[in-house]
Design a protein around this motif. Structure first.
Motif, PDB file in Angstrom:
ATOM      1  N   THR A   1       4.681   9.449  -8.641  1.00  0.00           N
ATOM      2  CA  THR A   1       4.886   8.660  -7.425  1.00  0.00           C
ATOM      3  C   THR A   1       4.343   7.253  -7.615  1.00  0.00           C
ATOM      4  OG1 THR A   1       4.616  10.658  -6.084  1.00  0.00           O
ATOM      5  CG2 THR A   1       4.416   8.542  -4.951  1.00  0.00           C
TER       6      THR A   1
ATOM      7  N   VAL B   1       2.197   1.621  -1.531  1.00  0.00           N
ATOM      8  CA  VAL B   1       3.367   2.465  -1.275  1.00  0.00           C
ATOM      9  C   VAL B   1       2.875   3.791  -0.702  1.00  0.00           C
ATOM     10  CG1 VAL B   1       5.461   3.466  -2.250  1.00  0.00           C
ATOM     11  CG2 VAL B   1       4.457   1.406  -3.289  1.00  0.00           C
TER      12      VAL B   1
ATOM     13  N   GLY C   1       3.696   7.703   1.186  1.00  0.00           N
ATOM     14  CA  GLY C   1       4.572   8.825   0.850  1.00  0.00           C
ATOM     15  C   GLY C   1       4.224   9.364  -0.527  1.00  0.00           C
TER      16      GLY C   1
ATOM     17  N   PRO D   1      12.047  10.393  -0.574  1.00  0.00           N
ATOM     18  CA  PRO D   1      12.146   8.943  -0.368  1.00  0.00           C
ATOM     19  C   PRO D   1      11.591   8.481   0.973  1.00  0.00           C
ATOM     20  CG  PRO D   1      14.281   9.967  -0.031  1.00  0.00           C
ATOM     21  CD  PRO D   1      13.361  11.062  -0.479  1.00  0.00           C
ATOM     22  N   GLU D   2      10.907   9.353   1.663  1.00  0.00           N
ATOM     23  CA  GLU D   2      10.319   8.977   2.943  1.00  0.00           C
ATOM     24  C   GLU D   2       9.021   8.222   2.695  1.00  0.00           C
ATOM     25  OE1 GLU D   2       9.826  12.589   5.029  1.00  0.00           O
ATOM     26  OE2 GLU D   2      11.975  13.045   5.122  1.00  0.00           O
ATOM     27  N   GLY D   3       8.919   7.033   3.233  1.00  0.00           N
ATOM     28  CA  GLY D   3       7.738   6.203   3.046  1.00  0.00           C
ATOM     29  C   GLY D   3       8.111   4.738   3.102  1.00  0.00           C
ATOM     30  N   HIS D   4       7.107   3.879   2.937  1.00  0.00           N
ATOM     31  CA  HIS D   4       7.328   2.437   3.041  1.00  0.00           C
ATOM     32  C   HIS D   4       6.511   1.708   1.986  1.00  0.00           C
ATOM     33  CE1 HIS D   4       7.995   4.127   7.095  1.00  0.00           C
ATOM     34  NE2 HIS D   4       8.988   3.248   7.168  1.00  0.00           N
TER      35      HIS D   4
ATOM     36  N   GLN E   1      14.099   3.168  -3.049  1.00  0.00           N
ATOM     37  CA  GLN E   1      14.626   3.709  -1.794  1.00  0.00           C
ATOM     38  C   GLN E   1      13.639   3.487  -0.649  1.00  0.00           C
ATOM     39  OE1 GLN E   1      15.607   7.791  -2.622  1.00  0.00           O
ATOM     40  NE2 GLN E   1      17.381   7.275  -3.882  1.00  0.00           N
ATOM     41  N   LYS E   2      12.350   3.652  -0.913  1.00  0.00           N
ATOM     42  CA  LYS E   2      11.359   3.400   0.132  1.00  0.00           C
ATOM     43  C   LYS E   2      11.343   1.937   0.552  1.00  0.00           C
ATOM     44  CE  LYS E   2       8.135   7.096  -1.221  1.00  0.00           C
ATOM     45  NZ  LYS E   2       6.799   7.405  -1.796  1.00  0.00           N
TER      46      LYS E   2
END
Length: 898
Positions: free
Chosen positions: A347, A360, A362, A367-370, A424-425
């Motif tokens: 990750t 980052v 998640g 792909p969930e997160g920011h 993606q995040k």
């Protein structure tokens, strides 16, 4: 030939020699062996398969469950019943012993199954160079000296020294614990390199994830790395759990006590009361039947079996009954890192550009997160530096993630997967981009690149790889104001900082594509613009962090044993809470190799992180801890963990990502691969042990009171208040009703706030022994008093004995409530709630006792007789007295002895 190859292997280490030297030592060449040479070697070294694990016949494994002192006592009671001619009673007692053995036989997993399961890891076929031609053959026909080739997706068929390697990467987590695929090359390594550092070797059973390779077989069958692990599993000494040792000790003590008291009764009865010899023998047999706790083995087995069901509901699948209790006595947990404490899902955690440092959130491949800057989302249209880096993360990797059910899975390389998920995040991605060319990752260059045509027609080269290799090719860096001269020193410091945090660092760069670059794109050039770096980690399981804290509060030490590098291991250990923020001492496999067992024993308790370890190292660490009296649980998921799992007091395997060999070697398998489940299982194990202790303390006074009644009657020259068959009745009804009720006792509120019990602590503590003696004397006196009172009131023997049996049963019922809280008073409203099994068992006992008292067929079988309200009143009053007096005795013994 065999001796030549073996000797060559001992005097040379293939990974430390150049390819030509290895070929000479194996009497082979780059053209491989001829058919005649391979056939001759196969006849001498044997097929390339692991030897089958020796297995004891099922009958012997079943009979082994009778090898226990308590079971011997149980069988002795059955023999005594046969001598009395009571064949029904003989059959009942024998059935208890057989059922006890059957439950153990069915429930227990066998570690020798781990040996056979290892064979499933071997490749079924191999691509080999024979007689100058490539051929597909059964891998069992491979011999040392054969030249083989592998490509992406292949399973390595034997241990192989590489002769050629092109972009070769191999998944070796099952052997080394490494969370990412290992890059391979032809270059020799040092003689002290561990398995995980032997980059020029391929090992049987591992998986090629990328590239292709050509190599010479160095070892086959039992001499491979997997074969060596098999021999370690086979040679591990399996230890008894603390409960097993304590019950064996208790059984021996009870057997000596029974023999001594029976002998004393025979002497006194003969010399003082001049009883006839046949009467004395009959009384002695009755005493032995009364004293033998025939329900104890079954009670312990059933309590453990109920615990197995409860643990299964909590995602801990138990393969061996006694390991349920053993887990409750654990003092140290030795845990693998990859896939156990961590998710085994790389990750991206930190992004550093010239303009800022981004976090980052998640974890894993979801792909969930920011991407956050100062705790707030960082949109790409505002942060151009981040947008440029994310563009590389989206375009260069060939990996992608898919949602399968409720779980995201990766297709491709773990580090590439981390970059794809990062893109993606961040909300990046270039759906209109077209790849015009690519330079694949190679271990020699340590980067990959793509030539992409973007939707606006712009063509760029995007590069991703090792920071040092990219920095060597960059002349500028991207800033908020445009390109600027590369600050190499600053970026080297950033990389060192991230590496010190245990992060794997990837760098990104780009350059405009030349107009003539196209499908023939093969070179990234040396005029790149450096965009920034990404710190990647195999993230800790959040629930495991809390579980480790809970373990520490419960007095349980946690040690990390991993194949990963020391820096990464220490960083993860800090994040998990295994170690503090100060200086942390870690031992590596090389250091362990140089230590004697005694030196390791002196240091093992003070070290919490062990890195770059081999299977032998893990066994040595477990043994060193056990030499200090520690009860050790070992967790793992790879084949390299199997020997240590077998050696540990409790072996715990991961059920989802664990190999079959690991599961077979383990005592407990975690269905959810969750370290937190271990903490819950330890709590359950402690509860089960507490309940076994309560059950033992409850059950023994039944036998103590019965034997005391007979002993006093013989010594006083009285008629027996209880017949042997009536004694058996009380033993059976209390064992199947009241005794089982305590198995459902809930955990006490402070169960995980107290330290682990000492490994040598007896299942019956001093205060518990005092309570057993008080309860035996109280229940026995009440029973004898009731019998004598009934006789004095004119009752016949049948009525007097039936009232005595009822008193004994109701006295046990009163004592049951005392045993619910051994560490505190039971004179509290709490004693009436919390365990509905208490009332089910009490109701069942009363029903059975009514049948015993009033059913005509019971009068014939057990010589019982109907009794009236007066008799029930006497028995009930005696039971109340038993509860009050045993509570008083419990209070006094706790104050004096604890």
């Amino acid at each position: 030939m065999t001796s030549t190859l073996v000797e060559a292997d001992r005097t040379t280490r293939p990974y430390a020699e150049d390819p030509d030297a290895v070929l000479r030592a194996l009497r082979s060449s780059a053209d491989g062996l001829t058919d005649e040479q391979s056939a001759a070697r196969l006849a001498q070294v044997g097929p390339n398969r692991l030897p089958e694990a020796p297995r004891r016949p099922a009958l012997l494994r079943f009979l082994s469950h009778f090898d226990d002192v308590l079971v011997y006592i149980l069988l002795a009671a059955a023999v005594l019943k046969a001598l009395l001619g009571d064949w029904v009673d003989f059959a009942v007692i024998l059935a208890v012993a057989v059922i006890n053995a059957l439950v153990g036989f069915i429930q227990e997993g066998r570690a020798d199954a781990a040996l056979s399961s290892l064979s499933t890891m071997l490749s079924l076929d191999a691509n080999v160079l024979r007689g100058g031609r490539w051929a597909e053959i059964d891998s069992q026909h491979l011999v040392p000296g054969d030249v083989v080739r592998v490509r992406s997706g292949d399973k390595v068929p034997a241990d192989v020294r590489l002769l050629e390697a092109t972009n070769l990467q191999v998944e070796e987590a099952a052997l080394t614990g490494e969370s990412v695929a290992a890059s391979k090359s032809v270059d020799a390594v040092g003689t002290d390199a561990g398995v995980g550092d032997r980059s020029c070797m391929l090992y049987s059973g591992t998986i090629v994830t990328a590239g292709r390779g050509l190599g010479v077989v160095t070892d086959t069958g039992a001499r491979t790395e997997i074969g060596r692990i098999q021999s370690l599993v086979a040679g591990v000494e399996h230890l008894q759990t603390p409960l097993t040792r304590q019950l064996a000790r208790l059984g021996k003590q009870l057997s000596w006590l029974i023999l001594g008291m029976a002998a004393l009764m025979l002497v006194i009865g003969r010399l003082i009361h001049d009883f006839a010899l046949d009467e004395l023998i009959s009384a002695a047999i009755g005493f032995a039947v009364a004293a033998v706790p025939e329900g104890l083995p079954a009670l312990v087995t059933i309590t453990l079996a109920l615990g197995v069901q409860q643990m299964a509901r909590r995602n801990a699948i138990t393969r061996k009954l006694t390991s349920v209790e053993g887990l409750g006595s654990v003092t140290t947990i030795c845990s693998d890192k990859t896939g156990t404490l961590t998710r085994n899902e790389m990750t991206a955690r930190t992004v550093v550009t010239h303009d800022g440092r981004y976090d980052v959130d998640g974890i894993g491949y979801s792909p969930e997160g920011h991407v956050l800057l100062d705790g707030r989302p960082a949109p790409l249209d505002v942060h151009g530096d981040l947008r440029a880096l994310v563009e590389v993360a989206a375009l260069v990797p060939d990996a992608h993630v898919d949602l399968q059910g409720d779980h995201w899975t990766l297709v491709g390389q773990p580090t590439e997967g981390a970059m794809v998920v990062l893109a993606q995040k961040a909300g990046g991605g270039t759906p209109g981009a077209t790849r015009r060319g690519a330079v694949p990752f190679e271990s020699a260059t340590k980067y990959s690149a793509t030539l992409d045509e973007l939707p606006d027609g712009t063509r760029r080269v995007h590069v991703m790889g090792a920071p040092d290799r990219l920095l060597d090719r960059c002349t500028t860096q991207r800033t908020s104001t445009g390109a600027a001269a590369l600050d190499r020193a600053r970026w080297d410091a950033v990389v060192d900082e991230l590496g010190g945090q245990g992060l794997r660092v990837l760098a990104t760069a780009r350059r405009p594509a030349a107009p003539d670059e196209g499908d023939a794109f093969t070179e990234v050039g040396h005029e790149l613009e450096f965009l920034g770096v990404v710190g990647i980690v195999d993230p800790p399981r959040p629930e495991a962090v809390q579980a480790i804290a809970d373990c520490h509060r419960a007095g349980i030490g946690v040690k990390m044993i991993t194949g990963d590098h020391a820096g990464t291991a220490i960083a993860i250990a800090r994040e998990m809470g295994i170690v503090g923020e100060g200086h942390v001492e870690a031992l590596t496999g090389t250091e362990l190799e140089a230590m004697s067992q005694e030196e390791l024993r002196q240091r093992v308790e003070h070290v919490d992180v062990f890195a770059r370890t081999s299977p032998e190292h893990k066994i040595r660490i477990v043994r060193a801890l056990q030499s200090h009296g520690e009860v050790v649980a070992m967790t793992g998921d790879g084949v390299n963990d199997a020997p240590a799992l077998s050696r540990a007091d409790v072996g715990i395997a991961m059920g989802i990502k664990g190999t079959e060999a690991t599961k077979e070697a383990a005592d407990i398998v975690l269905a959810d691969d969750n370290f937190a489940t271990i903490e819950r299982a330890i709590e359950e194990g402690r509860r089960i042990y507490d309940n076994i202790r309560k059950s033992v303390v409850f059950l023994l006074p039944t036998n103590g009171a019965q034997s005391l009644v007979i002993l006093v009657a013989v010594l006083a020259g009285l008629a027996l208040p209880l017949t042997p068959v009536q004694i058996l009745w009380v033993n059976l009804v209390t064992a199947v009703t009241l005794s089982l009720a305590l198995a459902g006792e809930p955990a006490e509120p402070t169960i995980m706030a107290r330290p682990p019990r000492a490994a040598g602590e007896h299942v019956v503590s001093r205060s518990a022994l005092a309570l057993i003696l008080v309860a035996s004397a109280t229940i026995g006196a009440a029973t004898l008093f009731t019998f004598l009172l009934e006789k004095d009131l004119g009752a016949d023997d049948g009525r007097a004995q039936t009232t005595a049996v009822t008193t004994l049963a109701l006295g046990q019922m009163g004592y049951l409530f005392t045993c619910r809280f051994l560490g505190s008073s039971s004179i509290t409203p709490r004693v009436l709630v919390g365990n509905p099994l208490i009332w089910v068992a009490t109701g069942a006992l009363l029903v059975l006792q009514l049948v015993f008292t009033y059913a005509p067929f019971m009068h014939d079988w057990f010589e019982s007789a109907p009794i009236g309200l007066r008799d029930w009143g006497i028995a009930l009053a005696a039971a109340v007295c038993v509860f009050v007096l045993t509570e008083l005795g419990k209070s006094v013994s706790r104050r004096i002895l604890e």
